[in-house]
Each structure stands twice: as C-alpha cells, then as structure tokens.
Scaffold this motif. Structure first.
Motif, short mmCIF file in Angstrom:
data_model
loop_
_atom_site.label_atom_id
_atom_site.label_comp_id
_atom_site.label_asym_id
_atom_site.label_seq_id
_atom_site.Cartn_x
_atom_site.Cartn_y
_atom_site.Cartn_z
N TYR A 30 0.86 -1.19 0.00
CA TYR A 30 0.00 0.00 0.00
C TYR A 30 0.89 1.24 0.00
N VAL A 31 0.71 2.09 -0.98
CA VAL A 31 1.52 3.32 -1.04
C VAL A 31 0.63 4.54 -0.89
N ASP A 32 0.85 5.26 0.21
CA ASP A 32 0.08 6.46 0.51
C ASP A 32 0.88 7.66 -0.01
N THR A 33 0.50 8.18 -1.17
CA THR A 33 1.30 9.28 -1.74
C THR A 33 1.02 10.61 -1.04
N GLY A 34 -0.15 10.73 -0.42
CA GLY A 34 -0.44 11.96 0.34
C GLY A 34 0.61 12.16 1.43
N ALA A 35 1.06 11.03 2.03
CA ALA A 35 2.06 11.11 3.10
C ALA A 35 3.37 11.70 2.57
N MET A 36 3.65 11.45 1.29
CA MET A 36 4.88 12.01 0.69
C MET A 36 4.76 13.53 0.58
N TYR A 37 3.59 14.00 0.12
CA TYR A 37 3.37 15.45 0.04
C TYR A 37 3.40 16.09 1.42
N ARG A 38 2.88 15.36 2.38
CA ARG A 38 2.87 15.88 3.76
C ARG A 38 4.29 15.99 4.30
N THR A 39 5.15 15.04 3.93
CA THR A 39 6.53 15.06 4.40
C THR A 39 7.25 16.31 3.87
N ILE A 40 7.06 16.59 2.59
CA ILE A 40 7.66 17.80 2.02
C ILE A 40 7.06 19.04 2.70
N ALA A 41 5.74 19.01 2.93
CA ALA A 41 5.07 20.15 3.56
C ALA A 41 5.65 20.44 4.94
N LEU A 42 5.98 19.38 5.67
CA LEU A 42 6.55 19.57 7.01
C LEU A 42 7.87 20.34 6.92
N TYR A 43 8.69 19.95 5.96
CA TYR A 43 9.97 20.66 5.78
C TYR A 43 9.71 22.13 5.45
N LEU A 44 8.77 22.37 4.55
CA LEU A 44 8.50 23.75 4.11
C LEU A 44 8.00 24.60 5.28
N LEU A 45 7.21 23.99 6.14
CA LEU A 45 6.70 24.71 7.32
C LEU A 45 7.83 24.99 8.31
N ARG A 46 8.58 23.95 8.60
CA ARG A 46 9.67 24.09 9.57
C ARG A 46 10.66 25.16 9.15
N ASN A 47 10.88 25.27 7.83
CA ASN A 47 11.89 26.20 7.34
C ASN A 47 11.28 27.48 6.77
N GLN A 48 9.99 27.63 7.00
CA GLN A 48 9.27 28.84 6.57
C GLN A 48 9.59 29.22 5.14
N VAL A 49 9.49 28.23 4.26
CA VAL A 49 9.80 28.48 2.85
C VAL A 49 8.61 29.18 2.20
N ALA A 50 8.91 30.25 1.46
CA ALA A 50 7.86 30.97 0.73
C ALA A 50 7.59 30.19 -0.55
N ILE A 51 6.53 29.39 -0.53
CA ILE A 51 6.34 28.44 -1.65
C ILE A 51 5.96 29.12 -2.96
N GLY A 73 3.97 -3.76 7.79
CA GLY A 73 2.98 -3.34 6.80
C GLY A 73 2.61 -1.87 6.87
N MET A 74 3.19 -1.16 7.83
CA MET A 74 2.87 0.28 7.98
C MET A 74 3.91 1.10 7.24
N GLN A 75 3.43 2.08 6.48
CA GLN A 75 4.35 2.95 5.73
C GLN A 75 4.91 4.03 6.67
N HIS A 76 6.22 4.10 6.73
CA HIS A 76 6.86 5.16 7.52
C HIS A 76 7.52 6.15 6.58
N MET A 77 7.38 7.44 6.89
CA MET A 77 7.98 8.47 6.04
C MET A 77 9.19 9.07 6.72
N PHE A 78 10.24 9.24 5.91
CA PHE A 78 11.48 9.82 6.44
C PHE A 78 11.81 11.11 5.71
N LEU A 79 12.07 12.14 6.49
CA LEU A 79 12.48 13.43 5.95
C LEU A 79 13.95 13.61 6.31
#
Ligand code: DC
Length: 222
Positions: A30-51, A73-79
């Motif tokens: 099972y591949v949750d692609t939303g989690a991938m976008y969320r992982t990038i979003a976390l970086y952008l928030l943490r670093n206050q990137v003007a998207i 069986g659980m997908q873990h995301m790494f940033l």
C-alpha cells in the motif's frame, strides 16, 4: 511485471483505510502518496519556505530527501533520515500539503519515487493523480469519492471520538475549500481518469468498499 492499482479521490472519502485494507487482502504494497506530500510540507513549514517564490522553493527541494520504509505493513515516512510519520497528520501540515502540492516542482520531485515503487512491486497506490498522471497504464484505476456532507460527517465523528470539539459546518466548509483547490490547480488536478471505475462510498461501509476494490482487482488479475 508488477500489477498496479491506482486509487484516486478527494480528501475524506475513506480512501486510505479502505486502500490499506484492500492492499493487505491482496498481498500488495500500500503506497500512501499523500504522506509524501505531507513530508515535504513539514519541511516547508519548519523552514518557513515561501512556496510562491519559485527559486526559494527549488532551493528548498534540493535539500529534501524523502524516503519510506515499511514496518509491519505500515508505511513510515522519512524526511532527511528522520522518521516524521507521527508529525504529518496535523491540520497545519494538511493545509501546507494542499497548497504546496499545487506547485509543479513539488510534484516533479515525487514522480520518480512513485513510479519506481510501482515498477518494482505490486502496489495499490492512493493519491489524487495516480491514474491520470503517475501510472497512466495502471492495471486497475478506481476513483473513490463520497458527498462532501458525508465526508464532513465522518471527519466530525472521528474528531468527536478523539474528544476534540468541532463544528460540522466548519468541517464541511474546509473540505469543500480543499476540494476546490485540489480540483482547480493547474498541475495534475484531481479528476477521474477516463478509464477509472467510479466508486461512491456515501452509502457504503468500510467493509463494502474494501470488498468492491478487492473483487475489481481479482477480476482484472484473471
Ligand atoms: O491524501 P492526503 O490528505 O494525505 O493528501 C495531502 C495533500 O496532498 C492533499 O491536499 C492533496 C495532495 N496530494 C496530491 O496532490 N497528490 C497526491 N497524489 C496525493 C496527495
């Protein structure tokens, strides 16, 4: 050759739970692609990137490595090597994921990761543009949706169960705003692929949705 199932649909249609359970029953990854976008979003928030600033966004994306692994069986995301799976489900991250996923550079960054996974394994991949853009040749495409009223009601009950107070009308408004953004963006907007099977879960329970996905997959695998 791997067998690929693409499941797309709006937020709150019950995609992830149904997709996860169906993948388990089929023995697929099972591949949750939303989690991938969320992982990038976390970086952008943490670093206050003007998207909205293309250069700033490009520079930030160069510094981001998104990887994933499966544990029981659980997908873990790494940033950049940090397991952020527990940090990407907040409202703040949801909003940033919705906004930043509209940026072409962000989508481009995740394209290969998603395609490589699908080329290697039998996957059931869930997202917004899997059937239309990422895996146009998927063996089975499903567009899973539910009315915004029903999606809001489910989210409301979920929050109530967690002991959080919420307003049903406020939730419905947020869901409709997110739908609007996801379906009206220029790059890979959320839409049903022409060859996707439409599955409306408004009047179905989780087991019924899973059963439908599994039986569609089994039909195609014959
Ligand atoms: O499915 P989700 O709520 O975890 O997704 C988070 C955000 O990422 C959502 O606003 C839409 C976006 N997304 C996307 O644009 N393309 C995908 N394949 C998956 C998610």
């Amino acid at each position: 050759m791997s067998f690929n199932i693409a499941i797309d649909g709006p937020a709150g249609a019950g995609k992830s739970t149904a997709a996860k359970n169906a993948a388990k029953e089929l023995g697929f990854l099972y591949v949750d692609t939303g989690a991938m976008y969320r992982t990038i979003a976390l970086y952008l928030l943490r670093n206050q990137v003007a998207i909205e600033d293309e250069d700033a966004l490009e520079r930030a994306l160069e510094k981001i490595s998104v990887t994933l692994s499966y544990e029981n069986g659980m997908q873990h995301m790494f940033l950049n090597g940090e397991d952020v799976s527990g940090l990407i489900r907040t409202q703040e991250v949801s909003d940033m994921a919705s906004r930043s996923s509209a940026r072409p550079a962000v989508r481009k960054k995740l394209l290969d990761l998603q395609r490589d996974l699908a080329a290697r394994e039998d996957v059931l991949m869930d997202g917004r543009d899997i059937g239309t853009a990422i895996l146009p040749n998927a063996d089975l495409k499903i567009f899973l949706t539910a009315s915004s009223g029903e999606r809001a009601r489910r989210r409301y009950l979920e929050l109530k169960e967690k002991g959080e107070t919420a307003s049903l009308s406020e939730i419905q408004k947020e869901i409709e705003e997110r739908d609007y953004r996801d379906t009206h963006r220029e790059t890979s907007p959320l839409r049903q692929a022409e060859d996707a099977v439409l599955l409306d879960s408004s009047d179905l329970n989780l087991e019924e949705v899973v059963e439908r996905i599994v039986s569609l997959a089994k039909e195609r695998m014959q």
